[in-house]
Design an enzyme around this catalytic site. Structure first.
Site, short mmCIF file in Angstrom:
data_model
loop_
_atom_site.label_atom_id
_atom_site.label_comp_id
_atom_site.label_asym_id
_atom_site.label_seq_id
_atom_site.Cartn_x
_atom_site.Cartn_y
_atom_site.Cartn_z
CD GLU A 6 -42.92 -26.49 17.37
OE1 GLU A 6 -43.74 -26.58 18.32
OE2 GLU A 6 -42.97 -25.58 16.53
CD1 TRP A 36 -42.83 -20.27 18.28
CD2 TRP A 36 -41.97 -22.13 19.16
NE1 TRP A 36 -41.77 -20.66 17.49
CE2 TRP A 36 -41.23 -21.81 18.01
CE3 TRP A 36 -41.59 -23.26 19.88
CZ2 TRP A 36 -40.15 -22.56 17.56
CZ3 TRP A 36 -40.51 -24.02 19.43
CH2 TRP A 36 -39.81 -23.66 18.29
CE1 TYR A 82 -39.85 -20.13 13.92
CE2 TYR A 82 -42.12 -19.69 14.57
CZ TYR A 82 -41.12 -20.59 14.22
OH TYR A 82 -41.40 -21.92 14.18
#
Length: 186
Positions: free
Chosen positions: A38, A46, A16
């Site tokens: 988010e 995350w 990512y």
């Protein structure tokens, strides 16, 4: 650069970081999807949400704002049992509110993308980070954008979450100097 990727060894997060995080994102629907994701990680890592991304895409019509905006209480009830997403009713309802806000913004601006990029004068801002300790977690711009999004009905997007969105979507270039994933514009 492991240091830039928050010193993790997790291959999902490293991929990512190397190919997506901080790369300028201009497509309105992709920006909506990232913002919705988010908003789901408030209080969570995350990485947790990143590993559930495919399930969120399936659960929320691949983040098509028109379809998501029409989801009902019955749809949310169904999602409370949907596999591999966070079963927090308020967070799931927030994505529906965000889709509705997205459509309102699209009516008033050329695009959702144009609305967001206007906050950085349509050019990524290089944060100039040299070391991880240089990183910030909020600023006045993110605080203002958070307030403005709330006017359109966006939820679970406080200033810190908006700041991380701005970094992830490449409106802020938060890669450390020397990171091989740093966008070329910088």
């Amino acid at each position: 650069m492991k240091e830039c990727a928050f010193n993790t060894d997790d291959p999902v997060y490293l991929e990512y970081h190397d190919y997506f995080w901080g790369q300028p994102l201009y497509d309105s629907k992709d920006l909506f999807k990232l913002m919705a994701l988010e908003s789901q990680h408030a209080g969570l890592s995350w990485l947790t949400i990143l590993k559930k991304k495919a399930s969120y895409e399936e659960a929320f019509y691949y983040f098509d704002p028109k379809q998501v905006s029409q989801m009902t209480k019955k749809d949310i009830d169904r999602l409370m049992k949907f596999p591999n997403i966070v079963h927090n009713r308020k967070k799931l309802e927030a994505i529906v509110s965000q889709a509705q806000g997205y459509l309102k913004i699209e009516e008033g601006y050329d695009s959702f993308s144009d609305f967001l990029w206007s906050y950085v004068d349509y050019k990524p801002i290089d944060m100039g980070y040299k070391k991880p300790r240089d990183r910030k977690n909020v600023d006045a711009r993110a605080t203002q954008l958070s307030k403005d999004l709330k006017k359109y009905g966006f939820k679970f997007l406080g200033p810190v979450t908006v700041f991380t969105f701005l970094e992830a979507a490449g409106l802020y270039d938060a890669h450390l100097e020397g990171c091989s994933a740093k966008p070329k514009h910088s």
